[in-house]
Design a protein around this motif. Structure first.
Motif, PDB file in Angstrom:
ATOM      1  N   VAL A   1      39.212  -1.877   7.721  1.00 57.21           N
ATOM      2  CA  VAL A   1      38.051  -1.377   6.979  1.00 57.21           C
ATOM      3  C   VAL A   1      38.340   0.031   6.472  1.00 57.21           C
ATOM      4  N   ILE A   2      38.205   0.232   5.173  1.00 60.48           N
ATOM      5  CA  ILE A   2      38.316   1.563   4.580  1.00 60.48           C
ATOM      6  C   ILE A   2      36.976   2.273   4.658  1.00 60.48           C
ATOM      7  N   GLU A   3      35.912   1.531   4.327  1.00 62.95           N
ATOM      8  CA  GLU A   3      34.581   2.141   4.295  1.00 62.95           C
ATOM      9  C   GLU A   3      33.505   1.067   4.320  1.00 62.95           C
ATOM     10  N   TYR A   4      32.326   1.493   4.717  1.00 66.16           N
ATOM     11  CA  TYR A   4      31.118   0.691   4.532  1.00 66.16           C
ATOM     12  C   TYR A   4      30.275   1.339   3.440  1.00 66.16           C
ATOM     13  N   ASN A   5      29.563   0.512   2.675  1.00 67.70           N
ATOM     14  CA  ASN A   5      28.472   0.996   1.844  1.00 67.70           C
ATOM     15  C   ASN A   5      27.220   0.237   2.245  1.00 67.70           C
ATOM     16  N   CYS A   6      26.067   0.858   2.073  1.00 69.05           N
ATOM     17  CA  CYS A   6      24.816   0.245   2.539  1.00 69.05           C
ATOM     18  C   CYS A   6      24.077  -0.466   1.417  1.00 69.05           C
ATOM     19  N   ARG A   7      24.804  -0.825   0.375  1.00 71.65           N
ATOM     20  CA  ARG A   7      24.227  -1.503  -0.809  1.00 71.65           C
ATOM     21  C   ARG A   7      25.349  -2.269  -1.495  1.00 71.65           C
ATOM     22  N   MET A   8      25.022  -2.998  -2.544  1.00 67.77           N
ATOM     23  CA  MET A   8      26.033  -3.718  -3.308  1.00 67.77           C
ATOM     24  C   MET A   8      26.846  -2.732  -4.150  1.00 67.77           C
ATOM     25  N   GLY A   9      28.044  -3.157  -4.524  1.00 72.16           N
ATOM     26  CA  GLY A   9      28.902  -2.297  -5.333  1.00 72.16           C
ATOM     27  C   GLY A   9      28.651  -2.483  -6.815  1.00 72.16           C
TER      28      GLY A   9
ATOM     29  N   LEU B   1      25.952   4.398   7.764  1.00 77.91           N
ATOM     30  CA  LEU B   1      27.223   3.690   7.600  1.00 77.91           C
ATOM     31  C   LEU B   1      27.885   4.098   6.295  1.00 77.91           C
ATOM     32  N   GLU B   2      27.075   4.430   5.278  1.00 71.20           N
ATOM     33  CA  GLU B   2      27.617   4.975   4.037  1.00 71.20           C
ATOM     34  C   GLU B   2      27.435   6.480   3.954  1.00 71.20           C
ATOM     35  N   GLY B   3      26.319   6.969   4.460  1.00 73.05           N
ATOM     36  CA  GLY B   3      25.980   8.380   4.307  1.00 73.05           C
ATOM     37  C   GLY B   3      26.821   9.329   5.117  1.00 73.05           C
ATOM     38  N   SER B   4      27.513   8.827   6.151  1.00 76.51           N
ATOM     39  CA  SER B   4      28.368   9.679   6.979  1.00 76.51           C
ATOM     40  C   SER B   4      29.638   8.928   7.345  1.00 76.51           C
ATOM     41  N   LYS B   5      30.774   9.424   6.831  1.00 78.89           N
ATOM     42  CA  LYS B   5      32.060   8.795   7.164  1.00 78.89           C
ATOM     43  C   LYS B   5      32.322   8.859   8.664  1.00 78.89           C
ATOM     44  N   ALA B   6      31.940   9.979   9.287  1.00 80.70           N
ATOM     45  CA  ALA B   6      32.165  10.143  10.721  1.00 80.70           C
ATOM     46  C   ALA B   6      31.336   9.130  11.511  1.00 80.70           C
ATOM     47  N   PHE B   7      30.079   8.927  11.103  1.00 82.27           N
ATOM     48  CA  PHE B   7      29.208   7.945  11.762  1.00 82.27           C
ATOM     49  C   PHE B   7      29.835   6.552  11.652  1.00 82.27           C
ATOM     50  N   ALA B   8      30.308   6.190  10.457  1.00 88.07           N
ATOM     51  CA  ALA B   8      30.882   4.867  10.238  1.00 88.07           C
ATOM     52  C   ALA B   8      32.140   4.664  11.083  1.00 88.07           C
ATOM     53  N   LYS B   9      33.009   5.690  11.130  1.00 89.27           N
ATOM     54  CA  LYS B   9      34.248   5.555  11.912  1.00 89.27           C
ATOM     55  C   LYS B   9      33.939   5.428  13.407  1.00 89.27           C
ATOM     56  N   ALA B  10      32.969   6.178  13.884  1.00 92.87           N
ATOM     57  CA  ALA B  10      32.596   6.088  15.299  1.00 92.87           C
ATOM     58  C   ALA B  10      32.002   4.713  15.612  1.00 92.87           C
ATOM     59  N   PHE B  11      31.215   4.171  14.683  1.00 95.38           N
ATOM     60  CA  PHE B  11      30.650   2.832  14.845  1.00 95.38           C
ATOM     61  C   PHE B  11      31.780   1.807  14.944  1.00 95.38           C
ATOM     62  N   MET B  12      32.772   1.930  14.061  1.00 95.55           N
ATOM     63  CA  MET B  12      33.917   1.010  14.105  1.00 95.55           C
ATOM     64  C   MET B  12      34.665   1.131  15.422  1.00 95.55           C
TER      65      MET B  12
ATOM     66  N   PRO C   1      38.849  -2.970  13.166  1.00 93.04           N
ATOM     67  CA  PRO C   1      40.103  -2.333  12.732  1.00 93.04           C
ATOM     68  C   PRO C   1      39.905  -1.381  11.561  1.00 93.04           C
ATOM     69  N   THR C   2      40.400  -0.161  11.718  1.00 93.72           N
ATOM     70  CA  THR C   2      40.317   0.856  10.669  1.00 93.72           C
ATOM     71  C   THR C   2      41.438   1.859  10.882  1.00 93.72           C
ATOM     72  N   ALA C   3      41.641   2.749   9.922  1.00 94.26           N
ATOM     73  CA  ALA C   3      42.690   3.765  10.043  1.00 94.26           C
ATOM     74  C   ALA C   3      42.343   4.757  11.146  1.00 94.26           C
ATOM     75  N   ALA C   4      43.383   5.245  11.858  1.00 96.92           N
ATOM     76  CA  ALA C   4      43.182   6.291  12.866  1.00 96.92           C
ATOM     77  C   ALA C   4      42.641   7.538  12.181  1.00 96.92           C
ATOM     78  N   TYR C   5      41.794   8.316  12.906  1.00101.50           N
ATOM     79  CA  TYR C   5      41.139   9.447  12.253  1.00101.50           C
ATOM     80  C   TYR C   5      40.756  10.516  13.267  1.00101.50           C
ATOM     81  N   ARG C   6      40.443  11.697  12.732  1.00100.78           N
ATOM     82  CA  ARG C   6      39.786  12.771  13.476  1.00100.78           C
ATOM     83  C   ARG C   6      38.771  13.412  12.536  1.00100.78           C
ATOM     84  N   GLU C   7      37.738  14.033  13.080  1.00100.63           N
ATOM     85  CA  GLU C   7      36.751  14.723  12.249  1.00100.63           C
ATOM     86  C   GLU C   7      36.691  16.196  12.630  1.00100.63           C
ATOM     87  N   PHE C   8      36.464  17.040  11.625  1.00101.73           N
ATOM     88  CA  PHE C   8      36.455  18.486  11.834  1.00101.73           C
ATOM     89  C   PHE C   8      35.331  19.115  11.023  1.00101.73           C
ATOM     90  N   ASP C   9      34.841  20.270  11.519  1.00101.25           N
ATOM     91  CA  ASP C   9      33.840  21.046  10.787  1.00101.25           C
ATOM     92  C   ASP C   9      34.203  22.520  10.891  1.00101.25           C
TER      93      ASP C   9
END
Length: 435
Positions: free
Chosen positions: A291-299, A107-118, A124-132
């Motif tokens: 949601v902008i992002e998830y982190n897997c720990r406290m800030g 959820l924190e280690g991969s932005k693509a993983f987090a967006k797909a989870f959302m 609710p989160t911003a529209a997105y696409r992922e590329f490599d």
């Protein structure tokens, strides 16, 4: 209980300060810790990703619980390591570890993983696409057709530097190429997430979950920019306020219904092993949470205002988390405002020198203020700077302005060569603290 806390920043000092108050805490170890955590327990020279070394220490010192502070050991699988190599306690039970599995930490280690989870859980989160690299040309075309500003995010961990907001298509294409083809952020930018830009005001919500149940900790808003009025380069955080004045009951009910509950339910539905903190970075757009992002720990520095406002026994909360009993817990928050102001090294977030003598640490702080160390080290009886963000003062107040004024007053009694702090933390909520 004997507890091992992993980490060395202001977040860990605030957690150590809170856990040391618990009657459930017999011995507290912090690895590697800092000059401040040494006042709460025993600092231990352990490397955060040397899991075998950590396990041996746990067996040697009869550790009952590990609390993982930073993201790196979580993203690298420390929870999975201890699931595969459990430590048995004298009681016959197994040592518990607070944090998500390697898969959950994505959820924190991969932005693509987090967006797909959302996406899967309609959060609710911003529209997105992922590329490599394989879809690089498609990504360039997508950028040329995208509305401005455009947001590029390195998929992996990039030490807080992997997010770019750009107002020019050509510049965005150039940065995109550098990220994927020239590894601008190393492995982190092998994949890039391109998002729509959302305009609004940001805040952070902190969830503690046992994988099924959850509680909300005090919310907070941090200030990333080095310069006053949120100007200049991004940092790890120059200060924070709690509670967030605009996060009223109506807005927070939306956050709970649309973000928190679907997130925890999604973890359970997908059978993701997750016992720990979820940091939800939010933006309020026209009264709606995204949601902008998830982190897997406290800030950090948010923990430095959250822990002082948390009136519960933190160790008790962590035990309930480990035992899957957070449904039996009610979080109680201090009604006062808490504000923290961070003092940083000269030159930060660019190049800065370490080893500067810190003076004034023995000065009497105001009764409503608490000093937390971040990048400090003790050598031969003296405390020296050892990082970009060096220390912070958190103060209680009846208003943001009052709390910030107390923190600034306390910081004015402390000094080191090149010391700098923002004088306007919480500026949009108080006119009185700009002086």
């Amino acid at each position: 209980m004997n507890i091992l806390l992993l980490g060395s920043g202001g977040r860990e000092h605030a957690m150590a300060w809170k856990m040391a108050q618990s009657p459930l805490c017999d011995r507290l170890f912090i690895a590697p810790g800092n000059a401040g955590t040494a006042q709460c327990g025993t600092n231990v020279d352990l490397k955060l990703t040397e899991f075998r070394q950590i396990r041996q220490f746990c067996m040697d010192e009869s550790i009952d619980m590990i609390l993982v502070g930073p993201e790196e050991p979580l993203v690298k699988g420390i929870v999975d390591y201890f699931r595969m190599h459990p430590v048995a306690l004298k009681s016959g039970a197994l040592m518990s570890i607070i944090g998500p599995s390697l898969y959950g930490a994505q959820l924190e280690g991969s932005k693509a993983f987090a967006k797909a989870f959302m996406d899967r859980h309609k959060i609710p989160t911003a529209a997105y696409r992922e590329f490599d690299a394989a879809s690089f040309e498609e990504g360039l075309l997508y950028i040329k057709q995208h509305a401005l500003p455009i947001v590029l995010k390195a998929d992996g961990l990039a030490a807080g530097k992997g997010v770019l907001i750009l107002n020019d298509h050509d510049e965005a294409a150039k940065e995109f190429e550098e990220m994927i083809k020239e590894a601008k952020f190393g492995e982190a930018s092998k994949k890039v997430v391109i998002e729509e830009f959302l305009s609004g005001i940001e805040m952070s919500v902190f969830v503690l979950t046992d994988g099924k149940n959850y509680v909300l900790l005090p919310d907070a808003k941090d200030y990333k920019r080095i310069g006053e009025a949120d100007t200049g380069l991004n940092t790890g955080g120059m200060g924070a306020v709690s509670p967030v004045p605009f996060a009223d009951d109506i807005f927070m009910n939306k956050v709970i219904e649309r973000v928190v509950r679907p997130t925890v339910a999604g973890l359970q539905e997908e059978r993701i092993d997750y016992k720990g903190f979820i940091f939800v970075g939010l933006i309020k757009v026209n009264e709606e949470p995204f949601v902008i992002e998830y982190n897997c720990r406290m800030g950090d520095p948010e923990t430095e205002v959250v822990m002082p406002r948390l009136q519960n026994d933190l160790v008790e909360l962590l035990v309930a988390t480990a035992n899957g009993e957070l449904d039996k817990v009610t979080v109680v928050q201090d009604p006062r405002v808490a504000c923290t102001v961070m003092a940083v090294s000269g030159g930060y977030p660019g190049d800065y020198e370490k080893g500067k003598l810190i003076k004034g640490l023995d000065a009497q702080l105001p009764p409503a203020s608490i000093l937390f160390h971040a990048g400090t080290v003790e050598k031969e009886g003296e405390v020296l700077t050892a990082g970009g963000r060096v220390l912070c003062v958190t103060s209680y107040g009846e208003s943001v302005g009052e709390a910030v004024a107390l923190s600034k007053q306390a910081l004015n009694t402390i000094s080191f060569d090149g010391m700098y702090f923002r004088k306007d933390i919480g500026y949009e909520f108080s006119e009185s603290n700009k002086s």
